[in-house]
Motif scaffolding. Structure first.
Motif, PDB file in Angstrom:
ATOM      1  N   SER A   1       0.821  -1.204   0.000  1.00  0.00           N
ATOM      2  CA  SER A   1       0.000   0.000   0.000  1.00  0.00           C
ATOM      3  C   SER A   1       0.856   1.255   0.000  1.00  0.00           C
ATOM      4  O   SER A   1       2.002   1.255   0.451  1.00  0.00           O
ATOM      5  CB  SER A   1      -0.932   0.010   1.216  1.00  0.00           C
ATOM      6  N   LEU A   2       0.285   2.322  -0.499  1.00  0.00           N
ATOM      7  CA  LEU A   2       0.906   3.646  -0.471  1.00  0.00           C
ATOM      8  C   LEU A   2      -0.195   4.646  -0.157  1.00  0.00           C
ATOM      9  O   LEU A   2      -1.219   4.701  -0.853  1.00  0.00           O
ATOM     10  CB  LEU A   2       1.554   3.986  -1.808  1.00  0.00           C
ATOM     11  N   ALA A   3      -0.028   5.422   0.915  1.00  0.00           N
ATOM     12  CA  ALA A   3      -1.037   6.393   1.335  1.00  0.00           C
ATOM     13  C   ALA A   3      -0.398   7.763   1.515  1.00  0.00           C
ATOM     14  O   ALA A   3       0.733   7.874   1.991  1.00  0.00           O
ATOM     15  CB  ALA A   3      -1.702   5.939   2.642  1.00  0.00           C
ATOM     16  N   PHE A   4      -1.131   8.807   1.123  1.00  0.00           N
ATOM     17  CA  PHE A   4      -0.666  10.176   1.340  1.00  0.00           C
ATOM     18  C   PHE A   4      -1.886  11.087   1.408  1.00  0.00           C
ATOM     19  O   PHE A   4      -3.036  10.639   1.257  1.00  0.00           O
ATOM     20  CB  PHE A   4       0.313  10.631   0.247  1.00  0.00           C
ATOM     21  N   VAL A   5      -1.659  12.373   1.641  1.00  0.00           N
ATOM     22  CA  VAL A   5      -2.732  13.344   1.816  1.00  0.00           C
ATOM     23  C   VAL A   5      -2.625  14.414   0.738  1.00  0.00           C
ATOM     24  O   VAL A   5      -1.523  14.886   0.424  1.00  0.00           O
ATOM     25  CB  VAL A   5      -2.682  13.993   3.211  1.00  0.00           C
ATOM     26  N   VAL A   6      -3.763  14.787   0.175  1.00  0.00           N
ATOM     27  CA  VAL A   6      -3.841  15.881  -0.798  1.00  0.00           C
ATOM     28  C   VAL A   6      -4.605  17.040  -0.161  1.00  0.00           C
ATOM     29  O   VAL A   6      -5.677  16.841   0.414  1.00  0.00           O
ATOM     30  CB  VAL A   6      -4.537  15.421  -2.089  1.00  0.00           C
ATOM     31  N   ASP A   7      -4.030  18.226  -0.247  1.00  0.00           N
ATOM     32  CA  ASP A   7      -4.670  19.444   0.269  1.00  0.00           C
ATOM     33  C   ASP A   7      -5.172  20.257  -0.915  1.00  0.00           C
ATOM     34  O   ASP A   7      -4.382  20.765  -1.719  1.00  0.00           O
ATOM     35  CB  ASP A   7      -3.656  20.245   1.088  1.00  0.00           C
ATOM     36  N   VAL A   8      -6.482  20.375  -1.058  1.00  0.00           N
ATOM     37  CA  VAL A   8      -7.085  21.130  -2.153  1.00  0.00           C
ATOM     38  C   VAL A   8      -7.355  22.548  -1.679  1.00  0.00           C
ATOM     39  O   VAL A   8      -8.039  22.763  -0.669  1.00  0.00           O
ATOM     40  CB  VAL A   8      -8.396  20.467  -2.622  1.00  0.00           C
ATOM     41  N   VAL A   9      -6.794  23.529  -2.395  1.00  0.00           N
ATOM     42  CA  VAL A   9      -6.970  24.937  -2.037  1.00  0.00           C
ATOM     43  C   VAL A   9      -7.554  25.691  -3.216  1.00  0.00           C
ATOM     44  O   VAL A   9      -7.524  25.231  -4.363  1.00  0.00           O
ATOM     45  CB  VAL A   9      -5.628  25.574  -1.607  1.00  0.00           C
TER      46      VAL A   9
END
Length: 526
Positions: A280-288
């Motif tokens: 698995s590979l997990a990360f966070v995206v911040d939408v601005v």
């Protein structure tokens, strides 16, 4: 060394890292996990309980938590971060071990951090033997970063979802007839937090290496593989553009500004296209909110920065060093260059005069790190936006570079005809052109019994882009540009610069750079 060979059928091995909510102030921002056999060579007899497996995980947590604070001093000291409680560990179910027996700590050694984005990230390893066929390796903890947005088709936008699952599921072939050994999982990495603007389109390549050279594919994780960390795909409005290579296409919408989890599963496939493992590979995206026409940072990597996807071998006891070069647009500044890095990577301060800034990275791998290591980097500007992510593969402990020149079209005392326009040099194995700027230079020289001092550079080729340079198998060929002609009775010297050609060994992509050649010399005829 064990002798003989015995074929075994598939052994199903499930390895999972499960994070569940508890009363805590530390928050998860993603990570990955991989595994590989230790000291198992082709020809060894396969006995499952005799194989030692190395598990390596990389995870990111909020830096403001007291257990996860990281700075350059902590990186250099390599102290363990995370809760030191004995229960903060990996455990095993459905195996011969007591389910309450800790297999390895879930603490990690910090290798990178971001002050602005409030995260610390790092790695650790632990080693396990198995005799059962279906163990589950897991770690309970909490929580996804506060304020996380996910989307459910029935309930719409949801806030502060807690359950997260970071997992390695492996239907591992106990013995692989195609390679004569046992399987190692793919290796991947990513910057923990990426910022995207609404109204823009993004294509993000996920860098993957497989130690066995297997074909790899990626897909979106299913709910059983990522819990609340995977349902954000609906709100983010993204699609999996490609499975191999792994590319995600994002087009974030105005209505879903905020933090979103992204969870992928990366699989490797044998010669018969049989699935061998998933990591698995997990990360966070911040939408601005999108402002103006810029979809990425107001700073950008310069051409001399190592290219995305490059693969570099590092000999035992050697130190890897590279410099990241960034150019600032008017009225903008480089604020930071963030890394997702192996343990022990050191970075310099960002130096230089606007618009050109640079930062140097240095790494001397420890023996336990020998093998495939991924290093990713991004630059950020004073508008809180990021450049594209670049990732490179560092093969620590790689054997000395074996590609050496065997013969050249003209060499030593050869009298080269004045009409000559093409030059070739053959190596002892296949060579390729690099993806980053490297040079071949031809110069007129003084004659000396000892050396040829350069008088004048006649021509220089950038082998990464020049149409006058090509490789075919083991042969490198370059052609003089129109208008450049050799002079009679003149001495010349050709220098093939570091990395002007690369070898695919031992990397599955990118290439190991040729160390250079500076003594190719010749004289033209009268």
């Amino acid at each position: 060394m064990l002798t003989g060979m015995k074929l075994f059928s598939l052994v199903d091995l499930v390895l999972a890292v499960i994070l569940l909510p508890s009363v805590t102030s530390h928050f998860f921002l993603g990570g990955t996990m991989s595994f590989e056999p230790v000291d198992f060579e082709p020809g060894d007899e396969f006995i499952l309980s005799d194989i030692l497996w190395k598990f390596r995980f990389r995870a990111a947590w909020n830096r403001s938590d007291e257990y996860n604070f990281c700075n350059q001093s902590i990186i250099s000291s390599q102290v363990l971060l995370g809760d030191s409680h004995p229960e903060n560990a990996f455990y095993c179910e459905d195996c011969e071990y007591d389910s309450e027996l800790a297999l390895g700590t879930a603490q990690y050694i910090c290798s990178s951090y971001s002050k602005e984005e409030d995260w610390s990230a790092g790695e650790n390893v632990f080693y396990v033997n198995f005799s059962s066929s279906n163990p589950v390796i897991y770690h309970y903890d909490c929580c996804w970063i506060s304020g996380l947005l996910t989307y459910d088709e029935d309930y719409g936008l949801l806030y502060d979802r807690y359950y997260a699952l970071l997992a390695t599921f492996a239907s591992m072939s106990a013995f692989r007839p195609d390679t004569g050994t046992v399987n190692a999982s793919p290796v991947s990495a990513v910057i923990p937090l990426m910022r995207l603007r609404t109204g823009c389109e993004y294509s993000i390549r996920i860098h993957i290496e497989d130690p066995d050279g297997d074909l790899t594919r990626c897909r979106l994780a299913e709910e059983s593989e990522c819990e609340d960390g995977c349902v954000g795909k609906y709100g983010l409005n993204f699609t999996l553009l490609q499975q191999s290579p792994c590319v995600i296409n994002f087009q974030p919408l105005e209505a879903i500004q905020g933090l979103h989890p992204v969870s992928l599963m990366i699989g490797d496939f044998g010669s018969d296209d049989q699935l061998l493992s998933y990591v698995s590979l997990a990360f966070v995206v911040d939408v601005v909110h999108g402002v103006g026409s810029h979809c990425t940072a107001y700073v950008a990597f310069e051409k001399s920065t190592v290219a995305d996807g490059t693969c570099i071998g590092i000999e035992p006891n050697a130190t890897f060093e590279t410099t990241i070069y960034v150019k600032e647009e008017p009225c903008s500044s480089v604020i930071d260059i963030v890394l997702s890095a192996p343990v022990g990577v050191n970075r310099s301060d960002i130096i230089g005069q606007s618009p050109h800034k640079e930062m140097t990275i240095m790494w001397k791998p420890e023996p336990y790190q020998y093998g495939y290591n991924l290093l990713c980097f991004q630059a950020s500007d004073d508008y809180a936006m990021y450049t594209e992510q670049r990732c490179i593969t560092l093969v620590a402990g790689a054997a000395a570079f074996e590609t050496v020149p065997q013969s050249a079209s003209f060499n030593g005392s050869d009298a080269v005809p004045l009409s000559t326009a093409s030059f070739t040099i053959e190596f002892d194995n296949d060579v390729f052109l690099p993806s980053v700027s490297r040079n071949i230079t031809m110069s007129k020289t003084h004659l000396s019994d000892v050396l040829l001092d350069s008088l004048e550079v006649l021509v220089a080729f950038d082998t990464s882009v020049s149409e006058l340079v090509n490789t075919t198998g083991r042969v490198l060929t370059f052609v003089l540009p129109v208008g450049i002609q050799l002079e009679q009775s003149t001495y010349y010297s050709i220098e093939i610069g570091f990395g002007a050609v690369v070898s695919k060994r031992p990397c599955s992509g990118g290439g190991v750079p040729f160390p250079g050649l500076d003594n190719w010399k010749f004289k033209t005829s009268i």
